[in-house]
Design a protein around this motif. Sequence first.
Motif, mmCIF file in Angstrom:
data_model
loop_
_atom_site.group_PDB
_atom_site.id
_atom_site.type_symbol
_atom_site.label_atom_id
_atom_site.label_comp_id
_atom_site.label_asym_id
_atom_site.label_seq_id
_atom_site.Cartn_x
_atom_site.Cartn_y
_atom_site.Cartn_z
ATOM 1 N N ARG A 21 0.836 -1.212 0.000
ATOM 2 C CA ARG A 21 0.000 0.000 0.000
ATOM 3 C C ARG A 21 0.864 1.252 0.000
ATOM 4 N NH1 ARG A 21 -3.471 -2.431 4.230
ATOM 5 N NH2 ARG A 21 -2.343 -1.034 5.607
ATOM 6 N N ARG A 22 1.940 1.253 0.783
ATOM 7 C CA ARG A 22 2.849 2.408 0.837
ATOM 8 C C ARG A 22 3.508 2.637 -0.518
ATOM 9 N NH1 ARG A 22 8.034 2.433 1.483
ATOM 10 N NH2 ARG A 22 8.161 0.356 2.406
ATOM 11 N N TYR A 25 1.037 4.122 -3.002
ATOM 12 C CA TYR A 25 0.880 5.560 -2.762
ATOM 13 C C TYR A 25 2.080 6.332 -3.312
ATOM 14 C CZ TYR A 25 0.265 10.026 -0.495
ATOM 15 O OH TYR A 25 0.124 11.374 -0.269
ATOM 16 N N ARG A 26 3.277 5.874 -2.987
ATOM 17 C CA ARG A 26 4.492 6.552 -3.474
ATOM 18 C C ARG A 26 4.553 6.576 -4.989
ATOM 19 N NH1 ARG A 26 9.892 4.522 -0.969
ATOM 20 N NH2 ARG A 26 10.636 6.197 -2.317
ATOM 21 N N TRP A 28 2.030 6.833 -7.076
ATOM 22 C CA TRP A 28 1.117 7.841 -7.608
ATOM 23 C C TRP A 28 1.593 9.254 -7.308
ATOM 24 C CZ3 TRP A 28 -1.924 6.864 -11.370
ATOM 25 C CH2 TRP A 28 -2.601 5.647 -11.486
ATOM 26 N N TYR A 29 2.476 9.407 -6.322
ATOM 27 C CA TYR A 29 2.927 10.744 -5.906
ATOM 28 C C TYR A 29 4.444 10.791 -5.808
ATOM 29 C CZ TYR A 29 -1.977 11.144 -4.786
ATOM 30 O OH TYR A 29 -3.338 11.134 -4.864
ATOM 31 N N GLY A 40 2.251 4.804 -11.131
ATOM 32 C CA GLY A 40 1.020 4.463 -10.423
ATOM 33 C C GLY A 40 0.253 3.355 -11.121
#
Length: 102
Positions: A21-22, A25-26, A28-29, A40
């Motif tokens: 999950r981390r 997130y990283r 996508w950003y 992403g």
Amino acid sequence: MSDRPSSANETNPESLETRRRRLLYRSWYCGIKEMDLLLGSFAKQHLESMTEAQLDSYEALLGMNNDPALYDWIMGRSEPPPGMNSDVLDMLRNFKFIDARS
């Protein structure tokens, strides 16, 4: 190779699900918008099936914080330095982008 602090891993190990999950997130950003979309979408499609070694390789690529260099490696414009070439980079090179934001 990981950019996570070793002391945090020793006292409170991160679960594989939390790590995925981390990393999602990283992905996508991570920096420039083009790389956010590419990484992403890639992460959404591949993270669940990656081994821990592949997650390590992917995390090392994200941890570089150098989108232009990583983009050049993915596009085949330049070769990565020793130690950064991996099966995950090959997966990124062969990835067919689809807009996976939805």
